[in-house]
Design an enzyme around this catalytic site. Structure first.
Site, PDB file in Angstrom:
ATOM      1  N   LYS A  68       0.859  -1.153  -0.002  1.00 17.44           N
ATOM      2  CA  LYS A  68       0.195   0.243  -0.098  1.00 17.44           C
ATOM      3  C   LYS A  68       0.815   1.305   0.023  1.00 17.44           C
ATOM      4  O   LYS A  68       2.009   1.218  -0.064  1.00 17.44           O
ATOM      5  CB  LYS A  68      -1.003  -0.083   1.170  1.00 17.44           C
ATOM      6  CG  LYS A  68      -1.645  -1.316   1.540  1.00 17.44           C
ATOM      7  CD  LYS A  68      -2.228  -1.919   0.638  1.00 17.44           C
ATOM      8  CE  LYS A  68      -2.830  -3.231   1.032  1.00 17.44           C
ATOM      9  NZ  LYS A  68      -3.708  -4.105  -0.084  1.00 17.44           N
TER      10      LYS A  68
HETATM   11  C1  LIG Z   1      -4.470  -5.273   1.089  1.00 19.18           C
HETATM   12  C2  LIG Z   1      -5.710  -5.306   1.307  1.00 19.18           C
HETATM   13  C3  LIG Z   1      -6.422  -5.888   2.280  1.00 19.18           C
HETATM   14  C4  LIG Z   1      -5.512  -6.463   3.355  1.00 19.18           C
HETATM   15  O1  LIG Z   1      -4.566  -5.663   4.177  1.00 19.18           O
HETATM   16  P1  LIG Z   1      -3.638  -6.226   5.124  1.00 19.18           P
HETATM   17  O2  LIG Z   1      -3.298  -4.937   6.024  1.00 19.18           O
HETATM   18  O3  LIG Z   1      -2.559  -6.982   4.399  1.00 19.18           O
HETATM   19  O4  LIG Z   1      -4.352  -7.305   6.066  1.00 19.18           O
HETATM   20  C5  LIG Z   1      -7.639  -5.787   2.645  1.00 19.18           C
HETATM   21  N1  LIG Z   1      -8.593  -5.184   1.628  1.00 19.18           N
HETATM   22  C6  LIG Z   1      -8.060  -4.528   0.497  1.00 19.18           C
HETATM   23  C7  LIG Z   1      -8.980  -4.048  -0.333  1.00 19.18           C
HETATM   24  C8  LIG Z   1      -6.614  -4.784   0.371  1.00 19.18           C
HETATM   25  O5  LIG Z   1      -6.165  -4.040  -1.045  1.00 19.18           O
END
Ligand SMILES: *Cc1c(COP(=O)(O)O)cnc(C)c1O
Length: 388
Positions: A190
C-alpha cells in the site's frame, strides 16, 4: 550489517515502499525509550491519522484484515447475516464476514472504476443483508452517496475497506469519512506502510471504544495504562477479545509516513498522468483516470487490454517481463477461488468482475522511478500494439 536495497539496475519494479532515514531514526527513538509494544506512539499515530482522515476516532490494529474483523463485530454483524462484498478485491474483503459467522454475498463492479456502485449492490441484496463492504479499489474512490441512499433506509451498515485508499478523496474530503466505519492497511504494497499494520476509523464513539478494547483481549484497562500506574488497577474482561495490537515501533514509522503522504500521492498522480498521456491513442488499451466524484491516489495504476490489442493480458505481461518491467495481473476475483467458489450473488452476475480480472494489468508505479522508466514501459506497450 546492512540489508541491500531491493531492485536490480535496469529492472523496473511494480512497487517499492517510500522509506527514509527519518523512519529509521523514529524507530531508534522508540527502542531507546524502552517501550516498544502498543503505547504512546500508537496513541499519537491514531490521533494524527484521525485528524488527517477527517474522522472522529482512529483505532490502530495489527493489519487491515484484523481491522475488518473488528469493524464487523462492532457493527453487530454475526451468524445469519449476509454481507454484500465485491468479488473483485483482495481475498481479505470476502474472508472477513466469515470470521463473524456471516455470509459474504458477491456484488459486481463498474468497469470504469473497478468499484461497487449502488446498482451493483442493489442486485446482490438478500432479505438477510445487514452490511456492505465497499472498497476503494486500487485507490479509486468509491461513489458513496448513492450507496448510503440505498443502504441507510434499509438499516444496512456501510463498511469501507479503504486498505488502498489513504490519500484518495471523495467529493473533496478524504475517503472513508462518509462510511459507518472504515479500515486501512499499512502493508508495504500500500501507499503508506508500517511493515504490517492497519487502522479502523469511525465517527461512532461507542464503536471506537469497543474496537479499542477488543483489539486488546477486551481488557477494561489497557496494558499501557496499567504500566503507567504504580499500583495497577485490577482488569476485567467483559467479552471475548483478540490480540490485534500495533506496536509503538510500527506507529513511529507510521507517524513519519503520514507526514510524507502528500508527497507520495503527488508523485503517484504525476506518474499516473504521464502513463495516461503516453498510452492515449494506443489501440486496444484502456487507461484509468479520476472518476467525476473524486481523486485517486493511484495506488494501483491499471490498464485494460481489450480484444483488439494484438496480445492478451498474459502476452503483454510476458512482453513487459522480457523488457525488464515487472507488471502484475490485475485485481483478483474471490468468487474464482476455492475458498469462496460456491457463494451466493443474490440476483447479480459477475460479468464485469470476470472481464476485469482476466483483462487488466497493473503497471509499475513508485517514487524511485523517473520519467524515462515510465516512457520505457509505455514504449513496450506501444510497440506491441503496432504488431499484427
Ligand atoms: C491489502 C488489502 C487488504 C488487506 O490488508 P492487510 O493490511 O494486509 O491485512 C484488505 N482489503 C483490500 C482491498 C486490500 O487491498
Amino acid at each position: 550489517m546492512s540489508v541491500r536495497a531491493v531492485g536490480t539496475p535496469g529492472r523496473i519494479d511494480v512497487m517499492r515502499p517510500w522509506l527514509g532515514t527519518e523512519e529509521a531514526e523514529a524507530v531508534a527513538d522508540v527502542i531507546a525509550s524502552g517501550w516498544v509494544a502498543q503505547g504512546p506512539r500508537v496513541a499519537a499515530f491514531e490521533h494524527a491519522f484521525a485528524a488527517r482522515m477527517a474522522v472522529g476516532h482512529a483505532v490502530a490494529t495489527s493489519s487491515c484484515t484484523t481491522a475488518l474483523h473488528l469493524a464487523l463485530v462492532v457493527a453487530g454483524i454475526g451468524r445469519g447475516d449476509d454481507v454484500v462484498v465485491p468479488s473483485f478485491s483482495f481475498i481479505a474483503t470476502a474472508n472477513a464476514p466469515v470470521y463473524v459467522g456471516a455470509r459474504p454475498v458477491f456484488a459486481d463492479v463498474e468497469g470504469d472504476t473497478g468499484n461497487v456502485s449502488a446498482a451493483t449492490i442493489a442486485a446482490a441484496l438478500t432479505p438477510a443483508t445487514r452490511a456492505v463492504i465497499v472498497v476503494d479499489q486500487g485507490g479509486m474512490p468509491v461513489d458513496l452517496a448513492p450507496i448510503r441512499a440505498l443502504c441507510d433506509p434499509r438499516g444496512i451498515a456501510v463498511i469501507e475497506d479503504a486498505a488502498c485508499g489513504v490519500g484518495s478523496e471523495y467529493r473533496g474530503a478524504p475517503v472513508g469519512a462518509g462510511a459507518d466505519v472504515a479500515v486501512w492497511s499499512f502493508h508495504p504494497r500500500k501507499l503508506l506502510t508500517t511493515g504490517e499494520g492497519g487502522m479502523l476509523t469511525t465517527s461512532n464513539a461507542e464503536w471506537a471504544d469497543r474496537a479499542r478494547r477488543l483489539r486488546e483481549h477486551a481488557m477494561s484497562v489497557s496494558a499501557a495504562d496499567r504500566h503507567a500506574s504504580l499500583l495497577a488497577p485490577p482488569e476485567e474482561y467483559g467479552e471475548v477479545g483478540f490480540n490485534y495490537r500495533m506496536t509503538d515501533l510500527q506507529a513511529a514509522i507510521g507517524l513519519v509516513q503520514l507526514g510524507r503522504l502528500g508527497a507520495i500521492v503527488g508523485r503517484r498522480r504525476e506518474f499516473a498522468a504521464r502513463y495516461a498521456s503516453g498510452l492515449a491513442g494506443v489501440g486496444g488499451i484502456r487507461v484509468i483516470g479520476d472518476p467525476p466524484h473524486g481523486r485517486s491516489n493511484f495506488q494501483s495504476y491499471w490498464i485494460e487490454v481489450l480484444a483488439e490489442y494484438p496480445l492478451d493480458r498474459e502476452g503483454l505481461l510476458a512482453r513487459l517481463a522480457e523488457a525488464g518491467v515487472s507488471a502484475r495481473r490485475g485485481i483478483m476475483a474471490s468468487h474464482r477461488q476455492p475458498a469462496h467458489r460456491s457463494r451466493d450473488t443474490g440476483s447479480a452476475t459477475l460479468a464485469t468482475t470476470d472481464r476485469l480480472t482476466t483483462g487488466t494489468l497493473i503497471l509499475p508505479l513508485h517514487h524511485a522511478l523517473d520519467g524515462d522508466d515510465l516512457d520505457r514501459v509505455v514504449d513496450v506497450i506501444r510497440t506491441a500494439a503496432s504488431e499484427t
